[in-house]
Design a protein around this motif. Structure first.
Motif, mmCIF file in Angstrom:
data_model
loop_
_atom_site.group_PDB
_atom_site.id
_atom_site.type_symbol
_atom_site.label_atom_id
_atom_site.label_comp_id
_atom_site.label_asym_id
_atom_site.label_seq_id
_atom_site.Cartn_x
_atom_site.Cartn_y
_atom_site.Cartn_z
ATOM 1 N N UNK A 12 -4.872 16.125 10.731
ATOM 2 C CA UNK A 12 -4.643 17.495 10.261
ATOM 3 C C UNK A 12 -5.489 17.785 9.023
ATOM 4 N N UNK A 13 -5.645 16.798 8.147
ATOM 5 C CA UNK A 13 -6.467 16.989 6.948
ATOM 6 C C UNK A 13 -7.918 17.241 7.309
ATOM 7 N N UNK A 14 -8.428 16.567 8.327
ATOM 8 C CA UNK A 14 -9.810 16.802 8.746
ATOM 9 C C UNK A 14 -9.978 18.201 9.344
ATOM 10 N N UNK A 15 -9.026 18.633 10.157
ATOM 11 C CA UNK A 15 -9.151 19.929 10.816
ATOM 12 C C UNK A 15 -8.948 21.107 9.872
ATOM 13 N N UNK A 16 -8.148 20.914 8.830
ATOM 14 C CA UNK A 16 -7.861 22.017 7.907
ATOM 15 C C UNK A 16 -8.580 21.850 6.577
ATOM 16 N N UNK A 17 -9.584 20.988 6.553
ATOM 17 C CA UNK A 17 -10.426 20.777 5.370
ATOM 18 C C UNK A 17 -9.651 20.313 4.141
ATOM 19 N N UNK A 18 -8.648 19.484 4.339
ATOM 20 C CA UNK A 18 -7.959 18.818 3.232
ATOM 21 C C UNK A 18 -6.802 19.565 2.608
ATOM 22 N N UNK A 19 -6.407 20.702 3.143
ATOM 23 C CA UNK A 19 -5.307 21.447 2.527
ATOM 24 C C UNK A 19 -3.959 20.723 2.577
ATOM 25 N N UNK A 20 -3.670 19.849 3.558
ATOM 26 C CA UNK A 20 -2.388 19.126 3.520
ATOM 27 C C UNK A 20 -2.284 18.127 2.358
ATOM 28 N N UNK A 21 -3.382 17.840 1.711
ATOM 29 C CA UNK A 21 -3.323 16.940 0.557
ATOM 30 C C UNK A 21 -2.480 17.556 -0.550
ATOM 31 N N UNK A 22 -2.545 18.865 -0.697
ATOM 32 C CA UNK A 22 -1.715 19.553 -1.689
ATOM 33 C C UNK A 22 -0.246 19.367 -1.351
ATOM 34 N N UNK A 23 0.103 19.518 -0.088
ATOM 35 C CA UNK A 23 1.476 19.299 0.356
ATOM 36 C C UNK A 23 1.909 17.858 0.101
ATOM 37 N N UNK A 24 1.018 16.899 0.342
ATOM 38 C CA UNK A 24 1.315 15.492 0.109
ATOM 39 C C UNK A 24 1.640 15.245 -1.363
ATOM 40 N N UNK A 42 6.172 6.979 4.586
ATOM 41 C CA UNK A 42 7.292 6.093 4.910
ATOM 42 C C UNK A 42 8.624 6.820 4.773
ATOM 43 N N UNK A 43 8.751 7.645 3.741
ATOM 44 C CA UNK A 43 9.986 8.397 3.549
ATOM 45 C C UNK A 43 10.190 9.401 4.678
ATOM 46 N N UNK A 99 0.836 -1.201 0.000
ATOM 47 C CA UNK A 99 0.000 0.000 0.000
ATOM 48 C C UNK A 99 0.871 1.250 0.000
ATOM 49 N N UNK A 100 1.934 1.257 0.787
ATOM 50 C CA UNK A 100 2.835 2.413 0.821
ATOM 51 C C UNK A 100 3.517 2.630 -0.523
ATOM 52 N N UNK A 101 3.928 1.557 -1.171
ATOM 53 C CA UNK A 101 4.607 1.722 -2.448
ATOM 54 C C UNK A 101 3.649 2.200 -3.524
ATOM 55 N N UNK A 102 2.372 1.845 -3.418
ATOM 56 C CA UNK A 102 1.388 2.299 -4.388
ATOM 57 C C UNK A 102 0.885 3.703 -4.075
ATOM 58 N N UNK A 103 1.018 4.169 -2.857
ATOM 59 C CA UNK A 103 0.555 5.494 -2.458
ATOM 60 C C UNK A 103 1.727 6.453 -2.315
ATOM 61 N N UNK A 104 2.685 6.362 -3.178
ATOM 62 C CA UNK A 104 3.835 7.250 -3.291
ATOM 63 C C UNK A 104 4.864 7.081 -2.183
ATOM 64 N N UNK A 105 4.526 6.531 -1.037
ATOM 65 C CA UNK A 105 5.483 6.304 0.034
ATOM 66 C C UNK A 105 5.958 7.551 0.751
ATOM 67 N N UNK A 134 1.195 9.039 9.361
ATOM 68 C CA UNK A 134 -0.016 8.868 8.566
ATOM 69 C C UNK A 134 -1.258 9.276 9.367
ATOM 70 N N UNK A 135 -1.312 8.868 10.614
ATOM 71 C CA UNK A 135 -2.455 9.194 11.464
ATOM 72 C C UNK A 135 -2.541 10.698 11.720
ATOM 73 N N UNK A 136 -1.414 11.330 12.010
ATOM 74 C CA UNK A 136 -1.437 12.776 12.229
ATOM 75 C C UNK A 136 -1.791 13.517 10.951
ATOM 76 N N UNK A 137 -1.340 13.019 9.805
ATOM 77 C CA UNK A 137 -1.706 13.628 8.525
ATOM 78 C C UNK A 137 -3.218 13.567 8.300
ATOM 79 N N UNK A 138 -3.827 12.452 8.654
ATOM 80 C CA UNK A 138 -5.280 12.314 8.503
ATOM 81 C C UNK A 138 -6.006 13.286 9.418
#
Length: 72
Positions: A37-49, A17-18, A8-14, A31-35
Motif C-alpha cells: 500500500x505504501x508503494x501504491x500510495x507514494x508513502x502516505x500510510x507511513x503517516x498513519x503508522x 504485531x499489535x 525487530x518488531x520491538x524496535x520498530x514500535x510493534x 506488514x507485507x500489505x502495508x509495504x
C-alpha cells in the motif's frame, strides 16, 4: 528466527504485531500489505503508522500505575 523477528518488531514500535494480535491476522501479512500500500500510495500510510506508534506509546504510559502521587 523468532527472536530476531521479535527484536525487530520491538524496535520498530510493534504496530504491525499489535494490529495482528487485535485482528487475529499474522503480523507478516499485515506488514507485507502495508509495504504494498505504501508503494501504491507514494508513502502516505507511513503517516498513519507513526500516528499509531505514537498512540501505542501514549497508551502504554497511561496504563502504567504509580503507587503514590509522590513517585516520579
Amino acid at each position: 528466527m523468532k527472536r530476531l523477528q521479535y527484536f525487530i518488531e520491538s524496535q520498530a514500535f510493534g504496530v504491525c504485531a499489535m494490529l495482528g494480535e487485535k485482528l487475529g491476522i499474522a503480523s507478516s501479512s499485515i506488514r507485507l500489505s502495508f509495504i504494498y500500500i505504501s508503494f501504491f500510495t507514494l508513502g502516505s500510510p507511513i503517516i498513519l503508522y507513526f500516528i499509531m506508534a505514537f498512540w501505542m506509546n501514549v497508551s502504554k504510559h497511561l496504563r502504567r500505575e504509580r503507587s503514590t502521587v509522590w513517585d516520579l
